[in-house]
Design a protein around this motif. Structure first.
Motif, PDB file in Angstrom:
ATOM      1  N   LYS A  45       0.835  -1.198   0.000  1.00  0.00           N
ATOM      2  CA  LYS A  45       0.000   0.000   0.000  1.00  0.00           C
ATOM      3  C   LYS A  45       0.876   1.256   0.000  1.00  0.00           C
ATOM      4  O   LYS A  45       0.571   2.238  -0.698  1.00  0.00           O
ATOM      5  CB  LYS A  45      -0.928   0.004   1.211  1.00  0.00           C
ATOM      6  N   GLU A  46       1.955   1.228   0.774  1.00  0.00           N
ATOM      7  CA  GLU A  46       2.884   2.358   0.794  1.00  0.00           C
ATOM      8  C   GLU A  46       3.484   2.602  -0.592  1.00  0.00           C
ATOM      9  O   GLU A  46       3.637   3.740  -1.026  1.00  0.00           O
ATOM     10  CB  GLU A  46       4.006   2.096   1.811  1.00  0.00           C
TER      11      GLU A  46
ATOM     12  N   ARG B  50       2.088   1.882  -3.430  1.00  0.00           N
ATOM     13  CA  ARG B  50       1.070   2.474  -4.290  1.00  0.00           C
ATOM     14  C   ARG B  50       0.966   3.976  -4.055  1.00  0.00           C
ATOM     15  O   ARG B  50       0.902   4.765  -5.007  1.00  0.00           O
ATOM     16  CB  ARG B  50      -0.301   1.819  -4.060  1.00  0.00           C
ATOM     17  N   VAL B  51       0.934   4.378  -2.808  1.00  0.00           N
ATOM     18  CA  VAL B  51       0.833   5.803  -2.481  1.00  0.00           C
ATOM     19  C   VAL B  51       2.043   6.556  -3.036  1.00  0.00           C
ATOM     20  O   VAL B  51       1.906   7.644  -3.617  1.00  0.00           O
ATOM     21  CB  VAL B  51       0.710   5.997  -0.957  1.00  0.00           C
ATOM     22  N   GLU B  52       3.235   5.987  -2.881  1.00  0.00           N
ATOM     23  CA  GLU B  52       4.450   6.629  -3.397  1.00  0.00           C
ATOM     24  C   GLU B  52       4.385   6.780  -4.918  1.00  0.00           C
ATOM     25  O   GLU B  52       4.703   7.837  -5.464  1.00  0.00           O
ATOM     26  CB  GLU B  52       5.682   5.801  -3.018  1.00  0.00           C
TER      27      GLU B  52
ATOM     28  N   GLN C   1       1.743   6.780  -6.973  1.00  0.00           N
ATOM     29  CA  GLN C   1       0.744   7.722  -7.478  1.00  0.00           C
ATOM     30  C   GLN C   1       1.144   9.172  -7.177  1.00  0.00           C
ATOM     31  O   GLN C   1       0.820  10.079  -7.941  1.00  0.00           O
ATOM     32  CB  GLN C   1      -0.637   7.397  -6.914  1.00  0.00           C
ATOM     33  N   THR C   2       1.908   9.367  -6.099  1.00  0.00           N
ATOM     34  CA  THR C   2       2.404  10.708  -5.777  1.00  0.00           C
ATOM     35  C   THR C   2       3.376  11.192  -6.849  1.00  0.00           C
ATOM     36  O   THR C   2       3.357  12.364  -7.237  1.00  0.00           O
ATOM     37  CB  THR C   2       3.098  10.712  -4.399  1.00  0.00           C
TER      38      THR C   2
ATOM     39  N   GLY D 282      -6.708  -0.059  -2.028  1.00  0.00           N
ATOM     40  CA  GLY D 282      -7.330   1.094  -2.674  1.00  0.00           C
ATOM     41  C   GLY D 282      -8.190   0.775  -3.873  1.00  0.00           C
ATOM     42  O   GLY D 282      -8.742   1.685  -4.502  1.00  0.00           O
TER      43      GLY D 282
ATOM     44  N   VAL E 227      -8.268  12.951  -0.934  1.00  0.00           N
ATOM     45  CA  VAL E 227      -7.316  11.937  -0.464  1.00  0.00           C
ATOM     46  C   VAL E 227      -7.833  11.322   0.829  1.00  0.00           C
ATOM     47  O   VAL E 227      -8.203  12.040   1.766  1.00  0.00           O
ATOM     48  CB  VAL E 227      -5.916  12.549  -0.237  1.00  0.00           C
TER      49      VAL E 227
ATOM     50  N   ASP F 218      -6.635   8.294   3.490  1.00  0.00           N
ATOM     51  CA  ASP F 218      -5.606   7.319   3.875  1.00  0.00           C
ATOM     52  C   ASP F 218      -4.522   7.209   2.800  1.00  0.00           C
ATOM     53  O   ASP F 218      -4.033   6.115   2.504  1.00  0.00           O
ATOM     54  CB  ASP F 218      -6.259   5.958   4.143  1.00  0.00           C
ATOM     55  N   GLY F 219      -4.206   8.332   2.180  1.00  0.00           N
ATOM     56  CA  GLY F 219      -3.164   8.366   1.168  1.00  0.00           C
ATOM     57  C   GLY F 219      -3.624   7.994  -0.225  1.00  0.00           C
ATOM     58  O   GLY F 219      -2.872   8.135  -1.192  1.00  0.00           O
ATOM     59  N   LEU F 220      -4.862   7.518  -0.365  1.00  0.00           N
ATOM     60  CA  LEU F 220      -5.383   7.063  -1.649  1.00  0.00           C
ATOM     61  C   LEU F 220      -6.333   8.095  -2.249  1.00  0.00           C
ATOM     62  O   LEU F 220      -7.026   8.816  -1.527  1.00  0.00           O
ATOM     63  CB  LEU F 220      -6.120   5.729  -1.468  1.00  0.00           C
TER      64      LEU F 220
END
Length: 359
Positions: free
Chosen positions: A26-27, A29-31, A33-34, A135, A308, A310-312
């Motif tokens: 999950k981390e 994925r967040v990285e 997409q950022t 997500g 956003v 939870d980061g998603l």
């Protein structure tokens, strides 16, 4: 613009492959997409979407690996027979946004194993739950491999597809339309290829399927009034806004898919379908207009406001009333909607012709 590659855009997805837990994945994925969001301003929309969908494929493949590992640790062992994890919808067409939900299925080998049904029932439930954690919201229409309808052995898939093609009712045809966008992600690709062979064989054996597909495709919500003005939402939280997904994007996807099925074009992405269709009919101005309108639709869709959680990222797919007041956006939207109107009229003409032939 020159051809895109990962080095050119400084996009590194290597962290996905080394993730060893759901939290780490999950981390990643967040990285990713950022890093992807600002690239939308420097890459063409086609190149950017290729990157986004490459990320989704890598995340999904790693999710399958982690899920297999957890099943083994829980005492269920490795997969008892080969399988193919497949996706439908925007994922199948490689048109997922950064906030797309789940649309997936499973093709299980016909090899005998008395435990395979139990194994894959547990495996797919675990997988879909964890994809939701990553997500990918669960599909409201339940098009997921955790559902028996979308998790079958190859032999069972053959029987199901044949049943849908013989029935030709509204719901079975809807399932066939979903299946038309199938794409293999991981596992034994031969199973997915066999699935495709079964699918397209039916269109040769049952010519009436074209009419049934057309009947389902021709439905369309009015998006321009008689004066050529954009029809916006009248009520609710999106009052004054416009649903770009169902107002422009989906009608174009549906039209191109129907034309592809009609002409036996087996491409999965809308972009590739259009390119193949145009190569078959280079004088078709409507298809060329669809190319430009489709790129606009994708651009507008990924430009909708996001929140956003939870980061998603989460998006309603609506262009806000404030954005619609911007002249460039309104001009692009009206131009795209003009093409949508033309495709709808073309489908209506084909439907009337098909109905006259039937009578």
């Amino acid at each position: 613009m020159k051809s895109m590659n990962l080095a050119d855009c400084n996009m590194d997805f290597s962290g996905i492959a080394v993730a060893s837990s759901w939290n780490q994945l999950k981390e990643r994925r967040v990285e990713c997409q950022t890093h992807l969001q600002p690239l939308r301003l420097t890459l063409s929309i086609s190149e950017w979407m290729t990157l986004v969908n490459h990320m989704h494929d890598l995340l999904t493949t790693k999710a399958l690996d982690i899920c297999e590992k957890e099943m083994k640790e829980a005492g269920y062992g490795p997969p008892p027979v080969p399988y193919s994890f497949i996706v439908f919808g925007s994922a199948g067409r490689m048109e997922s946004t950064l906030w797309s939900d789940q649309d997936n299925g499973l093709i299980i080998s016909d090899l005998f194993n008395e435990h395979k049904e139990q194994y894959f029932e547990r495996f797919t439930k675990r997988l879909c739950d964890q994809l939701a954690y990553l997500g990918y919201d669960k599909c409201l229409g339940k098009v997921m491999c955790s559902e028996p309808l979308w998790r079958k052995s190859l032999k069972e898939w053959g029987a199901t597809i044949s049943e849908w093609q013989r029935d030709m009712g509204w719901e079975p045809i809807r399932y066939l339309i979903i299946a038309a966008d199938m794409r293999h992600i991981a596992g034994d690709q031969r199973l997915a290829e066999a699935f495709k062979d079964l699918f397209y064989r039916g269109f040769k054996e049952v010519p009436e399927l074209q009419y049934a597909i057309l009947r389902n495709t021709v439905r369309h919500k009015a998006t321009l009034n008689l004066l050529g003005q954009v029809v916006t939402e009248r009520f609710g939280e999106h009052a004054g806004g416009f649903d770009i997904k169902y107002g422009v994007y989906i009608p174009l996807v549906n039209f191109v898919r129907f034309m592809a099925l009609q002409l036996d074009v087996k491409e999965t992405t809308t972009k590739n379908r259009l390119e193949k269709l145009i190569s078959l009919d280079s004088n078709n101005m409507l298809l060329e207009s669809c190319q430009k309108a489709f790129d606009m639709a994708i651009q507008l869709r990924v430009s909708t406001p996001v929140t956003v959680s939870d980061g998603l990222l989460i998006s309603s797919n609506y262009i806000s009333e404030q954005e619609l007041k911007k002249k460039p956006i309104m001009l692009e939207l009206r131009e795209s909607l003009g093409v949508v109107r033309r495709t709808h009229r073309a489908l209506q003409r084909l439907l009337r012709f098909a109905e006259r032939r039937k009578t």
